[in-house]
Design an enzyme around this catalytic site. Sequence first.
Site, PDB file in Angstrom:
ATOM      1  N   ASN A  75       0.992  -1.196  -0.129  1.00  0.00           N
ATOM      2  CA  ASN A  75      -0.127  -0.042  -0.016  1.00  0.00           C
ATOM      3  C   ASN A  75       1.046   1.367   0.019  1.00  0.00           C
ATOM      4  O   ASN A  75       1.792   1.281   0.671  1.00  0.00           O
ATOM      5  CB  ASN A  75      -1.038  -0.068   1.135  1.00  0.00           C
ATOM      6  CG  ASN A  75      -1.829   1.008   1.065  1.00  0.00           C
ATOM      7  OD1 ASN A  75      -1.782   2.373   1.104  1.00  0.00           O
ATOM      8  ND2 ASN A  75      -3.274   0.379   1.053  1.00  0.00           N
ATOM      9  N   ASN A 152     -13.044  -4.216   0.724  1.00  0.00           N
ATOM     10  CA  ASN A 152     -14.013  -2.905   0.885  1.00  0.00           C
ATOM     11  C   ASN A 152     -14.535  -2.703  -0.366  1.00  0.00           C
ATOM     12  O   ASN A 152     -14.019  -2.437  -1.252  1.00  0.00           O
ATOM     13  CB  ASN A 152     -13.620  -1.862   1.532  1.00  0.00           C
ATOM     14  CG  ASN A 152     -13.034  -1.944   3.035  1.00  0.00           C
ATOM     15  OD1 ASN A 152     -13.309  -2.804   3.525  1.00  0.00           O
ATOM     16  ND2 ASN A 152     -11.995  -1.281   3.204  1.00  0.00           N
ATOM     17  N   HIS A 165     -10.350  -4.320  -5.966  1.00  0.00           N
ATOM     18  CA  HIS A 165      -9.261  -4.850  -5.110  1.00  0.00           C
ATOM     19  C   HIS A 165      -9.411  -5.257  -3.551  1.00  0.00           C
ATOM     20  O   HIS A 165     -10.422  -4.950  -3.063  1.00  0.00           O
ATOM     21  CB  HIS A 165      -8.263  -3.498  -4.968  1.00  0.00           C
ATOM     22  CG  HIS A 165      -8.535  -2.342  -4.105  1.00  0.00           C
ATOM     23  ND1 HIS A 165      -9.604  -1.698  -4.372  1.00  0.00           N
ATOM     24  CD2 HIS A 165      -8.419  -1.909  -2.820  1.00  0.00           C
ATOM     25  CE1 HIS A 165      -9.920  -0.500  -3.748  1.00  0.00           C
ATOM     26  NE2 HIS A 165      -9.079  -0.756  -2.543  1.00  0.00           N
ATOM     27  N   CYS A 198     -18.511 -25.700  14.402  1.00  0.00           N
ATOM     28  CA  CYS A 198     -18.823 -27.119  13.690  1.00  0.00           C
ATOM     29  C   CYS A 198     -20.282 -27.194  14.118  1.00  0.00           C
ATOM     30  O   CYS A 198     -21.188 -28.000  13.396  1.00  0.00           O
ATOM     31  CB  CYS A 198     -17.910 -28.160  14.167  1.00  0.00           C
ATOM     32  SG  CYS A 198     -16.293 -28.176  13.402  1.00  0.00           S
TER      33      CYS A 198
END
Length: 331
Positions: A75, A152, A165, A198
């Site tokens: 980033n 997002n 992305h 589970c």
Amino acid sequence: MIELRKDPIVKRWVIISSERSKRPMDFKKVIEEPETFFCPFDYGNEYSTPPEVLAFREPSSKPNSSGWWLRVVPNKFPALSTEHELKKQGYGIYDQMSGYGYHEVIIETPEHNTSLAKMPESQIREIMWAYVKRFQEIRKDRNIKYIQIFKNKGREAGATLSHPHSQLIATPIVPITIRSEIEGAKSYYDFRERCVFCDIISQELSEKVRVVFRTSEFVVIEPYASRFPYETWILPIKHSHDFGSIETKPPLVEDLAKAVSIIAKKFEKKIDDPPFNLVIHTAPFIEGLEHYYHWHIEIIPRLTNIAGFEWGTGFNINHIAPEQACADLSE
């Protein structure tokens, strides 16, 4: 119907208030204006990102050039960075540490104007492989305790660029949300000697009222104590605490891509392609969690806002009962 429901994992209560419910298409959707500015993730703009750390590309192409169908880059404006040496210290009653960690962007496709719902399943499979490969590489760093992979979609969900992305942030501490899940799962296991996830899967597959669909390896449900309208979980049917373990099981990666593709298409068709957050919850890098923790994916459509009551109490008010949400998505 108005009732309170308790999450069996973290013991969190929610309010299901279908008295305030709306039909799927009634939620107000914010129309996002088309982007007119330069996108650093677009095909041909590879020079505008930091050097790639992983790419799926044509064999004849060169790194950081065209010829790719998926790229992973640091980033440009990282929340955490390995440029900082990890230092921990106290400050009076407070604790602090340097901002050590990883923050990467998975550029999912060269196509700017597309989405998971429109991508071929083969491309989503490549995204899953990128997740796994970076997860397994970063976990080698002994300073890292947890890796959060998330997506997002849409500005309301926090995306600053519309180009498809995902992101990965690796931290030197275990986040409080994951720690709460671990503590709740251990408490359940200590009492019943079974994995709570589970048991949830077993009950949901038996009752069939909150199961949206299942594939050969995964089940997709609207959780019993859903916090938000159309909150959706994807869980591996066979017990597994570690997301990274699917690297050695290619059929699992393929089946996960199938499940993600199906639910993305359902969101687009049934609830008007909402903004959403997708997060992978997996075990941190701590020994002893393999018996009672169970990795899973949570997807939160951003259809409503959190207001004062929620912030003040920790209660979420969900206007759509998960049974109704399941029926809407399963139609």
